[in-house]
Design a protein around this motif. Structure first.
Motif, mmCIF file in Angstrom:
data_model
loop_
_atom_site.group_PDB
_atom_site.id
_atom_site.type_symbol
_atom_site.label_atom_id
_atom_site.label_comp_id
_atom_site.label_asym_id
_atom_site.label_seq_id
_atom_site.Cartn_x
_atom_site.Cartn_y
_atom_site.Cartn_z
ATOM 1 N N GLY A 139 62.326 67.567 120.745
ATOM 2 C CA GLY A 139 61.474 66.594 120.057
ATOM 3 C C GLY A 139 60.061 66.551 120.583
ATOM 4 O O GLY A 139 59.453 65.484 120.661
ATOM 5 N N VAL A 140 59.494 67.697 120.924
ATOM 6 C CA VAL A 140 58.123 67.693 121.442
ATOM 7 C C VAL A 140 57.152 67.208 120.365
ATOM 8 O O VAL A 140 57.432 67.305 119.170
ATOM 9 N N LYS A 141 56.024 66.681 120.806
ATOM 10 C CA LYS A 141 55.016 66.141 119.896
ATOM 11 C C LYS A 141 53.793 67.046 119.806
ATOM 12 O O LYS A 141 52.885 66.799 119.013
ATOM 13 N N ARG B 34 49.406 68.838 116.892
ATOM 14 C CA ARG B 34 50.376 67.749 116.883
ATOM 15 C C ARG B 34 51.511 68.045 115.907
ATOM 16 O O ARG B 34 51.264 68.534 114.801
ATOM 17 N N ASP C 149 55.720 66.576 114.575
ATOM 18 C CA ASP C 149 56.568 65.378 114.619
ATOM 19 C C ASP C 149 58.025 65.690 114.257
ATOM 20 O O ASP C 149 58.369 66.827 113.970
ATOM 21 N N HIS C 150 58.829 64.635 114.277
ATOM 22 C CA HIS C 150 60.281 64.807 114.140
ATOM 23 C C HIS C 150 60.705 65.328 112.770
ATOM 24 O O HIS C 150 61.812 65.811 112.609
ATOM 25 N N THR C 151 59.838 65.211 111.767
ATOM 26 C CA THR C 151 60.247 65.635 110.424
ATOM 27 C C THR C 151 60.165 67.149 110.258
ATOM 28 O O THR C 151 60.657 67.685 109.269
#
Lengths: 279, 279, 279, 279
Positions: free
Chosen positions: B207-209, B234, B236-238
């Protein structure tokens, strides 16, 4: 022996670097950092040189002699000597707290002599950081008085830098002139720019995706002085005007602190109306 | 008269800048850009100086004489002369197309002599940009052969820079040694780093950002060579694993192009195992 | 069964999400992504819902019935169906090549029907990517003609999106109106903004530290249409006007591609003169 | 009527959104914000819904009934009620001051109940912000004691969030377990990652161009908990190890504050070992 910083600018011509470095070598100095820039626009040469192993007075005399006839503006500063600084504030504490905390933590080579404000709400913050604080109501009637006191403090306390940390008053042209190239202001910035009142509302209406901040020298041409530093942050359609303002304020704090650091490390030179920044 | 770039490094000592700049002045050169760095780690001095008004051979001789006994590594390059470059590729075209388009648009001061690949799928791209292309299957049996051809091309074509534009094969230690400090690789990078196969999947699981890319010189220590440039973006989780890969590839293209530009403008020097980058 | 995307906006009122999701469930759809926004400014409600397991026509009918009387604007799109796109170009290839390469690599869900240009220099690039290309001189005399052809292509080829990839001509108010909310332009942006000719020169003179790009919908109010995406990059005093332009162009390419992706994935909705972007 | 935030996750299945929104409508609620995510990895569904016009208890009961049998984890929070927070600190004040200043300025919807530290140097800072402060020496002998007091404070003061603002001690596995998904830590991060002592020195040696910070939930697997937020900043070869640390600390402060904000606004959900962040 102190770490010294030589900053110099003059009309560009061959041999300048050689002449200056020769003078530094002659007084036993060792160059640890050297940056230079020849401006094609103004035809001027700029340099910033960090020197070890020499003594300030001798170094300045030697460089002055070596550049005699060049029409140079020259400074030799002790890098360890903090820059005497006066902070002007109003009611908003974000930029002031950020500066004071970084200063206290040793991040900013400044010496905060005093805070002058047109409101007293930030007095406890000044007390916590142990900085003399004075507040004066500034009205059309008292503005000239307040500005006279700023001048007096600048002169009596040997102030080298005045920082407008969200000081929301316009300085008179006379005071701008008096503080030319030694007063830094911060304001919000947008792509595209907006004229007139309430720019955050305009930015919201326009649906901008980035908002930012610009730190610049104070001139009588409001918010149009030479730019020192800029930053932006991403925003979106869900953000209210007040959210945009909070995001903008965080940018303001950070951008102002960076501009103050650059100034206090003698990294900012004047090329006509532009800055040369030696990072 | 050409625009010349002097790059030099040697053990640090007082008077170096003065000696070099004196030599430049003596042959009629005017310094338009000068950067220097004294490494506290290695004790070495580094400089990059852009010079106008002098002739290359005379300038090099003068600087060499002036720094005689300093143990200096010296180069004098014509800034207008593009760096002879060999591109190694495989099947993925993103980094290659980005380099070729920027080169064609005049953004990269390189001269692409040839593309060598272990697959032929990128042949039409090479044809469009008008660059000689050759593909060779690379198997454990043919790898030595292929590497021998790379060496031959480097020698016969006067190659100064080899760029691994997503060339997915590990080079042998011998070829790494042969190409030391003149071969640039690009690979994805993560905070934190991940060991082992399929790092994008690991990054997704973790889950890195942020994901990024690192451009570095090729050494036999895989993906551990001196770093030239890094960027992140950047996430995200999606985002699926394949989306992360696409985002990562865009970073790879941009980061590799920037590293190539820095190299080709003679802005990258070697300080033991680190790079000194004069931007 | 296709992956469908429902986009809808209407005056805000309680129960909208429930009504829409009820309709989706009733036709067997499974919601895989849902974003919504209630605009405090316009009082409108916006949503984008990705649905699996339903069939497009039935889904649209069900949602339309469920929101009957809401005054909703509704679209149901097949997420796999690429958006029919017409590209307008001039001489500069950076934004065009970036779009075409990303499209070819499967990054942009568009179907490039044609490139129309007012110069023919980009013809080989179009050929390489296999896209029909036509160029027409555009003069005050022929402009109406050219615009008529654009309209005809839009109508005959079922064009859903027109991208001005550095097409340097101003569109007539009539064509702007015809293409409202389906034509995207890219232009450079600065903090602060500059009026008048040669903004890169003005930015250089002013010594800005950031330059950027704005992608926006085309309106007759030049460069003032609703903003879709913005980016900036850091610059400094050493950069010439042409260097600033190259940095700006890289931002333009990337920003335009991102705006096109957002549009083609049906992530951009209209809230009066602002965009709502569901990333 | 308060502004409420519903967060819910459960195994994914058709009709969930419809069921939940139906329950919200039934108790008179109006949805002002809705985000959802279906995790292809875990097969779970996640949503965060902001609701106006309903009363908390009735809303929770209605949603619970509507999702009965879904195996849902459900929370209904009053968005205006600040999250009860305990701060753990040590000697370094940067992250703590940043949190306290933002909290005081209304940026962070938390209620700082207490600061517990293993040193007393930050006591004046706590006093300035008016927060109860206690310091306890933490040695191998007293660590269990200190942790028992942390547990007691968490229980007695209704603490919902524990923030390790550069609290440099490793928590015991038991305390990690007790605080699972409600304790946030901040640490520096690098590309590539470095194992072992003094990572800033390693980063310096390696010549990295970016350094950053990662905010994550505390787990017994040191510095490997689920990531909430990450940021990086650009660095270069001129920066000493201590300069890298200062740059890293600014990232730590900002990243931790952002993670705390996301948590306190109920925007962080747990998808196995990853976070789902509804920004």
């Amino acid at each position: 022996m102190p770490q010294l910083v030589v900053t110099l600018d003059c009309p560009d011509r061959p041999g300048i670097v050689h002449a200056i470095t020769g003078a530094i070598v002659a007084v036993g100095g060792n160059i640890t950092e050297l940056q230079q820039f020849s401006s094609p626009d103004s035809g001027r040469f700029f340099t910033r040189i960090a020197v070890e192993g020499a003594e300030a007075e001798g170094l300045e005399r030697a460089v002055r002699e070596a550049t005699d006839g060049f029409g140079a503006r020259l400074r030799v500063d002790d890098a360890e000597r903090p820059v005497r600084t006066l902070l002007l504030a109003s009611k908003a504490g974000h930029a002031l707290n950020d500066l004071l905390f970084r200063w206290q933590g040793g991040e900013l080579p400044i010496d905060v002599a005093r805070i002058m404000a047109n409101h007293d709400v930030l007095s406890p913050m000044a007390a916590f950081y142990g900085v003399p604080f004075e507040s004066h109501a500034v009205t059309p009637e008292t503005k000239a008085d307040f500005e006279a006191q700023v001048r007096r403090v600048v002169e009596e306390e040997g102030i080298e830098l005045v920082v407008l940390a969200r000081y929301m008053q316009i300085l008179s042209p006379g005071l701008c002139e008096f503080l030319a190239w030694r007063a830094i202001n911060i304001h919000h910035s947008f792509l595209p720019g907006f004229k007139g009142a309430n720019p955050y509302r305009q930015a919201h209406t326009r649906g901008v995706k980035l908002i930012g901040a610009t730190a610049h020298f104070v001139t009588s041409d409001l918010d149009e002085g030479p730019i020192i530093e800029q930053n932006v942050v991403r925003v979106d359609h869900t953000m209210s005007v007040s959210k945009l303002m909070r995001k903008g304020q965080a940018q303001e704090s950070q951008t102002l602190a960076e501009a103050v650091r650059l100034f206090a490390e003698h990294r900012v030179l004047a090329d006509d109306d532009r800055t040369v920044i030696f990072r």
